[in-house]
Design a protein around this motif. Structure first.
Motif, PDB file in Angstrom:
ATOM      1  N   ALA A 102       0.850  -1.205   0.000  1.00 17.52           N
ATOM      2  CA  ALA A 102       0.000   0.000   0.000  1.00 17.52           C
ATOM      3  C   ALA A 102       0.876   1.241   0.000  1.00 17.52           C
ATOM      4  O   ALA A 102       1.881   1.302   0.704  1.00 17.52           O
ATOM      5  N   ILE A 103       0.500   2.229  -0.825  1.00 15.96           N
ATOM      6  CA  ILE A 103       1.320   3.445  -0.913  1.00 15.96           C
ATOM      7  C   ILE A 103       0.588   4.713  -0.513  1.00 15.96           C
ATOM      8  O   ILE A 103       1.219   5.675  -0.109  1.00 15.96           O
ATOM      9  N   CYS A 104      -0.752   4.745  -0.642  1.00 22.72           N
ATOM     10  CA  CYS A 104      -1.504   5.949  -0.303  1.00 22.72           C
ATOM     11  C   CYS A 104      -2.907   5.577   0.167  1.00 22.72           C
ATOM     12  O   CYS A 104      -3.453   4.549  -0.239  1.00 22.72           O
ATOM     13  N   PHE A 105      -3.480   6.470   0.965  1.00 26.33           N
ATOM     14  CA  PHE A 105      -4.846   6.323   1.466  1.00 26.33           C
ATOM     15  C   PHE A 105      -5.486   7.700   1.343  1.00 26.33           C
ATOM     16  O   PHE A 105      -5.150   8.607   2.103  1.00 26.33           O
ATOM     17  N   LEU A 106      -6.343   7.863   0.348  1.00 26.00           N
ATOM     18  CA  LEU A 106      -6.934   9.167   0.041  1.00 26.00           C
ATOM     19  C   LEU A 106      -8.405   9.209   0.422  1.00 26.00           C
ATOM     20  O   LEU A 106      -9.150   8.258   0.174  1.00 26.00           O
ATOM     21  N   SER A 107      -8.828  10.322   0.996  1.00 28.61           N
ATOM     22  CA  SER A 107     -10.225  10.526   1.359  1.00 28.61           C
ATOM     23  C   SER A 107     -10.961  11.235   0.230  1.00 28.61           C
ATOM     24  O   SER A 107     -10.481  12.238  -0.291  1.00 28.61           O
ATOM     25  N   LYS A 108     -12.133  10.711  -0.138  1.00 28.92           N
ATOM     26  CA  LYS A 108     -12.986  11.361  -1.130  1.00 28.92           C
ATOM     27  C   LYS A 108     -13.704  12.518  -0.461  1.00 28.92           C
ATOM     28  O   LYS A 108     -14.126  12.388   0.685  1.00 28.92           O
ATOM     29  N   PRO A 109     -13.891  13.625  -1.134  1.00 30.93           N
ATOM     30  CA  PRO A 109     -13.284  13.931  -2.429  1.00 30.93           C
ATOM     31  C   PRO A 109     -11.828  14.342  -2.223  1.00 30.93           C
ATOM     32  O   PRO A 109     -11.486  14.986  -1.241  1.00 30.93           O
ATOM     33  N   PHE A 110     -10.992  13.939  -3.137  1.00 31.70           N
ATOM     34  CA  PHE A 110      -9.576  14.295  -3.041  1.00 31.70           C
ATOM     35  C   PHE A 110      -9.197  15.150  -4.234  1.00 31.70           C
ATOM     36  O   PHE A 110      -9.864  15.134  -5.269  1.00 31.70           O
ATOM     37  N   GLN A 111      -8.149  15.916  -4.069  1.00 29.35           N
ATOM     38  CA  GLN A 111      -7.640  16.746  -5.155  1.00 29.35           C
ATOM     39  C   GLN A 111      -6.913  15.857  -6.161  1.00 29.35           C
ATOM     40  O   GLN A 111      -6.225  14.909  -5.772  1.00 29.35           O
ATOM     41  N   ALA A 112      -7.050  16.167  -7.426  1.00 28.21           N
ATOM     42  CA  ALA A 112      -6.367  15.398  -8.469  1.00 28.21           C
ATOM     43  C   ALA A 112      -4.870  15.325  -8.188  1.00 28.21           C
ATOM     44  O   ALA A 112      -4.242  14.280  -8.386  1.00 28.21           O
ATOM     45  N   GLN A 113      -4.300  16.415  -7.697  1.00 30.55           N
ATOM     46  CA  GLN A 113      -2.858  16.442  -7.425  1.00 30.55           C
ATOM     47  C   GLN A 113      -2.457  15.406  -6.379  1.00 30.55           C
ATOM     48  O   GLN A 113      -1.354  14.862  -6.444  1.00 30.55           O
ATOM     49  N   SER A 114      -3.331  15.114  -5.441  1.00 29.28           N
ATOM     50  CA  SER A 114      -3.023  14.101  -4.422  1.00 29.28           C
ATOM     51  C   SER A 114      -2.829  12.732  -5.069  1.00 29.28           C
ATOM     52  O   SER A 114      -1.891  12.003  -4.735  1.00 29.28           O
ATOM     53  N   LEU A 115      -3.701  12.392  -6.005  1.00 31.14           N
ATOM     54  CA  LEU A 115      -3.564  11.120  -6.704  1.00 31.14           C
ATOM     55  C   LEU A 115      -2.337  11.137  -7.614  1.00 31.14           C
ATOM     56  O   LEU A 115      -1.584  10.149  -7.674  1.00 31.14           O
ATOM     57  N   ILE A 116      -2.103  12.245  -8.272  1.00 29.94           N
ATOM     58  CA  ILE A 116      -0.905  12.371  -9.116  1.00 29.94           C
ATOM     59  C   ILE A 116       0.357  12.187  -8.279  1.00 29.94           C
ATOM     60  O   ILE A 116       1.276  11.474  -8.690  1.00 29.94           O
ATOM     61  N   ASP A 117       0.399  12.792  -7.104  1.00 34.35           N
ATOM     62  CA  ASP A 117       1.556  12.637  -6.214  1.00 34.35           C
ATOM     63  C   ASP A 117       1.777  11.181  -5.832  1.00 34.35           C
ATOM     64  O   ASP A 117       2.912  10.705  -5.798  1.00 34.35           O
ATOM     65  N   CYS A 118       0.697  10.466  -5.543  1.00 37.03           N
ATOM     66  CA  CYS A 118       0.810   9.037  -5.210  1.00 37.03           C
ATOM     67  C   CYS A 118       1.383   8.248  -6.385  1.00 37.03           C
ATOM     68  O   CYS A 118       2.273   7.406  -6.204  1.00 37.03           O
ATOM     69  N   LEU A 119       0.876   8.519  -7.565  1.00 42.29           N
ATOM     70  CA  LEU A 119       1.370   7.814  -8.762  1.00 42.29           C
ATOM     71  C   LEU A 119       2.834   8.167  -9.030  1.00 42.29           C
ATOM     72  O   LEU A 119       3.625   7.272  -9.348  1.00 42.29           O
ATOM     73  N   GLU A 120       3.166   9.424  -8.903  1.00 43.69           N
ATOM     74  CA  GLU A 120       4.561   9.842  -9.153  1.00 43.69           C
ATOM     75  C   GLU A 120       5.514   9.197  -8.155  1.00 43.69           C
ATOM     76  O   GLU A 120       6.635   8.842  -8.505  1.00 43.69           O
ATOM     77  N   SER A 121       5.068   9.014  -6.915  1.00 44.38           N
ATOM     78  CA  SER A 121       5.939   8.380  -5.922  1.00 44.38           C
ATOM     79  C   SER A 121       6.211   6.921  -6.273  1.00 44.38           C
ATOM     80  O   SER A 121       7.219   6.355  -5.862  1.00 44.38           O
ATOM     81  N   THR A 122       5.341   6.330  -7.064  1.00 43.96           N
ATOM     82  CA  THR A 122       5.487   4.931  -7.465  1.00 43.96           C
ATOM     83  C   THR A 122       6.301   4.791  -8.748  1.00 43.96           C
ATOM     84  O   THR A 122       7.085   3.863  -8.889  1.00 43.96           O
ATOM     85  N   PHE A 123       6.122   5.717  -9.684  1.00 42.41           N
ATOM     86  CA  PHE A 123       6.694   5.549 -11.012  1.00 42.41           C
ATOM     87  C   PHE A 123       7.866   6.475 -11.321  1.00 42.41           C
ATOM     88  O   PHE A 123       8.309   6.548 -12.455  1.00 42.41           O
ATOM     89  N   VAL A 124       8.350   7.216 -10.351  1.00 42.42           N
ATOM     90  CA  VAL A 124       9.489   8.124 -10.610  1.00 42.42           C
ATOM     91  C   VAL A 124      10.766   7.501 -10.110  1.00 42.42           C
ATOM     92  O   VAL A 124      10.850   6.681  -9.296  1.00 42.42           O
TER      93      VAL A 124
END
Length: 116
Positions: A94-116
């Motif tokens: 598990a890498i992130c736990f986001l509460s709805k509604p979340f900002q798009a940038q929060s999800l982008i940050d989670c993805l970037e932490s995985t794929f950068v």
């Protein structure tokens, strides 16, 4: 490939659109069972899943995968951000736990932490 598992059509569609706009291949599934039964299951590089879904929750999906030795980086999203659920979810891959509604940038940050 990013797998998006959420029983809410609108949430699934919005996450699909956002993640595609970042250049990722995305496959969407309305349930954990549909994801597990799919041919795309074995090629998921990341899993974005709702915590609360009928039959199998996102946390149960993550635990099922972990029990089988499958470590897919997982981002949880939930409208009910209970601390006990967060603690149960945030194990293994598990890498992130986001509460709805979340900002798009929060999800982008989670993805970037995985794929950068």
């Amino acid at each position: 490939m990013i797998a998006v598992v959420d029983d809410d059509n609108a949430v699934r569609a919005s996450i699909d659109s956002l993640v595609r706009s970042l250049g990722f291949l995305v496959c969407v599934f309305p349930s954990a069972e549909d994801f597990l039964a799919s041919v795309e299951f074995g090629s998921a590089d990341c899993l974005i899943t709702d915590v609360q879904m009928p039959t199998m929750s996102g946390v149960e999906l993550h635990e099922h995968l972990t029990a089988k030795g499958i470590q897919i980086p997982t981002i949880f999203i939930t409208a009910f951000p209970e601390e006990s659920v967060r603690k149960r979810a945030m194990t293994g891959s598990a890498i992130c736990f986001l509460s709805k509604p979340f900002q798009a940038q929060s999800l982008i940050d989670c993805l970037e932490s995985t794929f950068v």
